[in-house]
Write an enzyme that holds these catalytic residues in place. Structure first.
Site, PDB file in Angstrom:
ATOM      1  N   GLU A  40       6.350  -6.249   5.065  1.00 36.99           N
ATOM      2  CA  GLU A  40       7.658  -5.623   5.200  1.00 36.99           C
ATOM      3  C   GLU A  40       7.575  -4.243   5.847  1.00 36.99           C
ATOM      4  O   GLU A  40       8.598  -3.693   6.269  1.00 36.99           O
ATOM      5  CB  GLU A  40       8.331  -5.496   3.822  1.00 36.99           C
ATOM      6  CG  GLU A  40       8.811  -6.810   3.228  1.00 36.99           C
ATOM      7  CD  GLU A  40       9.948  -7.436   4.010  1.00 36.99           C
ATOM      8  OE1 GLU A  40      10.593  -6.727   4.802  1.00 36.99           O
ATOM      9  OE2 GLU A  40      10.195  -8.641   3.839  1.00 36.99           O
ATOM     10  N   GLU A  69     -10.082 -17.434  -6.554  1.00 33.61           N
ATOM     11  CA  GLU A  69     -10.072 -16.138  -7.236  1.00 33.61           C
ATOM     12  C   GLU A  69     -11.295 -15.920  -8.129  1.00 33.61           C
ATOM     13  O   GLU A  69     -11.520 -14.827  -8.635  1.00 33.61           O
ATOM     14  CB  GLU A  69      -8.812 -15.994  -8.084  1.00 33.61           C
ATOM     15  CG  GLU A  69      -8.751 -16.937  -9.271  1.00 33.61           C
ATOM     16  CD  GLU A  69      -7.498 -16.732 -10.101  1.00 33.61           C
ATOM     17  OE1 GLU A  69      -7.644 -16.360 -11.282  1.00 33.61           O
ATOM     18  OE2 GLU A  69      -6.400 -16.936  -9.576  1.00 33.61           O
TER      19      GLU A  69
END
Length: 300
Positions: A86, A117
């Site tokens: 963004e 992960e």
């Protein structure tokens, strides 16, 4: 060992207020969730001093050509990527200035990559692949505070000499041991036990908003409370740019559009041109001397 560690985490504790949530009506569930969500902002308030220190680091990093790098897995990784992507349309930053890394790569943003992960070496590898430098700030995001991928990333960041920040939702988190500074925001047990996309995710989204937005304000991407460095990539943003120029300078639409075009669609430059009655070249020079700060460029 892992089971005992998880049992001690606040994010894995059962919320006594929601023990009968499966018996509640829709309205009751929504009201209860809303009441729990109201605790998030107050929890974030408690860690504002830590967030302030991180912003000081990120401002310094960007001024010396470094980057803000978010690292996380699952929801935490997606929040980092979301904040990073963004920044270019909002503040006209180059894509490499704020980077989001997620365990499993870009495909993990829309579909979970099993096991990604759990390997700390992958966190190091991903930072190596983008050529981590001592000028960067790495912010490792893990609600549990124990994600191996993120731990590996912070370990490597410190080895390189980059600032390492841990963002977690548990006090005395394991991840914090590998960081130069830890933001441990305790929002209490989740409405649904262990579902950290809820309050923990909301808290982390708020904190990432604070870090990136405040950093951009500090490096001159905002004038008053306006996005004066907005990137004009479509008609909506072009219209916003014209309105911003008009708001700041009080000129009519035709003048705002004309000067915006003369300024190569750079809103900051257009504002300085109008406010100082100067040419494009002189306005650019004023901005350069002011390190891109519109207020300083106008006031000289």
């Amino acid at each position: 060992m892992i089971r005992e560690e998880l049992a001690r985490l606040t994010t894995e504790t059962r919320n006594q207020r929601t023990m009968q949530i499966d018996r509640m009506s829709t309205g009751e569930i929504l009201r209860l969730m809303n009441e729990e969500d109201q605790k998030v902002a107050l929890s974030v308030k408690e860690v504002l001093p830590d967030i302030e220190k991180v912003v000081d680091w990120t401002v310094q990093a960007l001024k010396r050509g470094g980057r803000i790098i978010y690292v996380g897995a699952g929801t935490s990784g997606r929040l980092g990527v979301l904040d990073a992507v963004e920044c270019p349309p909002t503040f006209s930053t180059p894509p490499e200035m704020v980077v989001g890394l997620i365990a499993g790569g870009e495909r993990a943003f829309v579909k979970a990559v099993e096991g990604a992960e759990d390997d700390p070496s992958l966190g190091e590898k991903d930072l190596r692949d983008i050529h981590l430098s001592p000028d960067d700030v790495v912010i490792g995001i893990a609600a549990s505070g124990r994600t191996p991928y993120v731990i590996g990333a912070l370990q490597y960041a410190r080895k390189v000499g980059a600032k390492a920040v841990a963002l977690t939702a548990n006090k005395q988190a394991r991840l914090s041991q590998f960081a130069d500074l830890a933001i441990e925001v305790d929002v209490g047990p989740e409405v649904i036990t262990g579902s950290t996309r809820l309050k923990a995710g909301t808290a982390h989204k708020m904190i990432l908003n604070m870090i990136s937005t405040t950093t951009m304000i500090r490096i001159g991407k905002v004038y008053e409370n306006l996005m004066v460095d907005v990137s004009i990539s479509n008609e909506k943003l072009k219209d916003r740019a014209i309105r911003i120029i008009q708001t700041v300078t009080q000129v009519d639409t035709e003048t705002a559009l004309r000067v915006l075009e003369q300024a190569n669609h750079e809103v900051k430059t257009a504002i300085v041109m109008i406010k100082t009655e100067s040419s494009y070249e002189k306005a650019k020079k004023r901005l350069d001397l002011a390190d891109g700060n519109v207020r300083k460029a106008i006031e000289g």
